[in-house]
Motif scaffolding. Sequence first.
Motif, PDB file in Angstrom:
ATOM      1  N   ASP A  48       3.237   1.489 -13.600  1.00  0.00           N
ATOM      2  CA  ASP A  48       3.843   1.252 -12.606  1.00  0.00           C
ATOM      3  C   ASP A  48       2.925   1.335 -11.163  1.00  0.00           C
ATOM      4  O   ASP A  48       2.857   0.500 -10.330  1.00  0.00           O
ATOM      5  N   LEU A  49       1.879   2.514 -11.291  1.00  0.00           N
ATOM      6  CA  LEU A  49       1.006   2.651 -10.384  1.00  0.00           C
ATOM      7  C   LEU A  49      -0.218   1.525 -10.586  1.00  0.00           C
ATOM      8  O   LEU A  49      -0.500   0.857  -9.320  1.00  0.00           O
ATOM      9  N   ILE A  54       5.463   9.483 -18.483  1.00  0.00           N
ATOM     10  CA  ILE A  54       3.988   9.534 -17.675  1.00  0.00           C
ATOM     11  C   ILE A  54       3.333   8.164 -17.936  1.00  0.00           C
ATOM     12  O   ILE A  54       2.771   7.593 -16.928  1.00  0.00           O
ATOM     13  N   ASP A  55       3.556   7.577 -18.911  1.00  0.00           N
ATOM     14  CA  ASP A  55       3.093   6.452 -19.223  1.00  0.00           C
ATOM     15  C   ASP A  55       3.676   5.233 -18.381  1.00  0.00           C
ATOM     16  O   ASP A  55       3.158   4.345 -17.863  1.00  0.00           O
ATOM     17  N   GLU A  90       1.754   6.943  -7.010  1.00  0.00           N
ATOM     18  CA  GLU A  90       0.448   7.717  -7.485  1.00  0.00           C
ATOM     19  C   GLU A  90       0.967   9.231  -7.155  1.00  0.00           C
ATOM     20  O   GLU A  90       0.629   9.910  -7.804  1.00  0.00           O
ATOM     21  N   ALA A  91       1.728   9.473  -6.022  1.00  0.00           N
ATOM     22  CA  ALA A  91       2.244  10.796  -5.984  1.00  0.00           C
ATOM     23  C   ALA A  91       3.164  11.134  -6.853  1.00  0.00           C
ATOM     24  O   ALA A  91       3.198  12.361  -7.323  1.00  0.00           O
ATOM     25  N   THR A  92       4.115  10.308  -7.272  1.00  0.00           N
ATOM     26  CA  THR A  92       5.090  10.504  -8.199  1.00  0.00           C
ATOM     27  C   THR A  92       4.485  10.842  -9.546  1.00  0.00           C
ATOM     28  O   THR A  92       4.757  11.854 -10.194  1.00  0.00           O
ATOM     29  N   GLN A 139       0.869  -1.146  -0.243  1.00  0.00           N
ATOM     30  CA  GLN A 139       0.061  -0.084  -0.037  1.00  0.00           C
ATOM     31  C   GLN A 139       1.048   1.489   0.086  1.00  0.00           C
ATOM     32  O   GLN A 139       0.420   2.445  -0.729  1.00  0.00           O
ATOM     33  N   SER A 140       1.935   1.254   0.812  1.00  0.00           N
ATOM     34  CA  SER A 140       2.833   2.388   0.841  1.00  0.00           C
ATOM     35  C   SER A 140       3.521   2.559  -0.545  1.00  0.00           C
ATOM     36  O   SER A 140       3.619   3.731  -0.967  1.00  0.00           O
ATOM     37  N   SER A 141       3.777   1.275  -1.455  1.00  0.00           N
ATOM     38  CA  SER A 141       4.621   1.639  -2.614  1.00  0.00           C
ATOM     39  C   SER A 141       3.389   2.049  -3.648  1.00  0.00           C
ATOM     40  O   SER A 141       3.884   3.058  -4.429  1.00  0.00           O
ATOM     41  N   ALA A 142       2.262   1.756  -3.382  1.00  0.00           N
ATOM     42  CA  ALA A 142       1.176   2.151  -4.343  1.00  0.00           C
ATOM     43  C   ALA A 142       0.981   3.904  -4.256  1.00  0.00           C
ATOM     44  O   ALA A 142       0.721   4.509  -5.014  1.00  0.00           O
TER      45      ALA A 142
END
Length: 397
Positions: A164-165, A158-159, A138-140, A131-134
């Motif tokens: 990755d998200l 961006i893609d 998302e923030a990045t 969850q932290s990685s996700a």
Amino acid sequence: MPTETRPTVSRRKLGIFGLVAVIGAGLIVATGIRAREDSSDKLREWTDAQAVPSVAVALPSGRALSPTIDLPGRLEAYSRAPIFARVNGYLKSWSVDIGAKVKAGQVIAEIEAPDLDQQLLQAKADLASQQSSARLSEATLNRRKTLLASNFVSMQEIDERTADLANKKAAVNSGQANVERLEALAAYKNITAPFDGVVTSRETDVGALINAGGGAGPAMFVVSDITRLRVYVNVPQNYVPAIRIGAKAVLTMPEYPSRSFAATVEASSQAVDVASGTTRMQLALDNANGELMPGGFANVRLPLQRDAVPLHIPASALIFNKNGLRVATVGPDDKVLFKTVTIARDLGREIELASGLAAEDRIIIAPPDGIANGDQVRVVGAGSKPATASEKQDVKG
């Protein structure tokens, strides 16, 4: 002259007397011979009469001596659930013993499973990391999108960040599913009753090693619903058509010798067991008071419903030899006629026939030894006369 006449007269009288004597002697001899011949004829007739055996006959009985059949049955709980563990561990405690009444969902035992507890902790930690990685991904991605207008980042980046998200979110979903799986498995540490019933078996104790699954040993507990019972009866093949679904049966138990219990025929297996030649039938029995116990023996009296009234004969009338099972009957000319028969039921002194005889047949109750087809017999007894039309109608009706 007078002296010569007297001797002549005397000789004549003597001749007449001799002739009469000879005739009388002949008559006496003839009478004796005739008497002896009559005596011989009477003796011959008496001997011939004694050579003809006297037999007692009777007509087959058309009354239904016993329109029921008694068979052994076995009582079973209407619902029975052996309870096995779903997790490995050790039994921490149990709260019910045999004979205890339980409710659906009631906890009856608890398993201690430290390995499972650690797996659940690890799964939760992995989920938190995913969850932290996700969230970081998302923030990045959101920051990179703000720089897209100034051409500081390319669309390719961006893609990549978007993909990755998506991967991170998929990992979160996988981790969440794993946690939920282990939580569901951990819930099985509490053993619960599947329905309202009675604990009929307990094969575990505190500290016992528990293996998940049902193939490693006996069930930990067995819970049975005994408010209703199933009664299983193996019915011989030839009686199956005479026992109808919905028929009422009467049960007797050895523990209640002076009582009887009502049951209803509920189902039939509709198949004949090759080994025993019987069909298994199931009866339903109300046991709201809990007086009867599953696994017990019962004598089941089933009613027989037939399209025709079966014929019954005395057991002594049967003859069994190399020609098979036969009955000696007497025809209208008082001569013996053997008929092959088939037994439906042996009732002891009475035999219920399936085929072979008619209602008007006069059967020999106790056939003498050496009797053969066509022998002349002398008929005695109540059945010495063939049945009348009205008697035949009574038997058939």
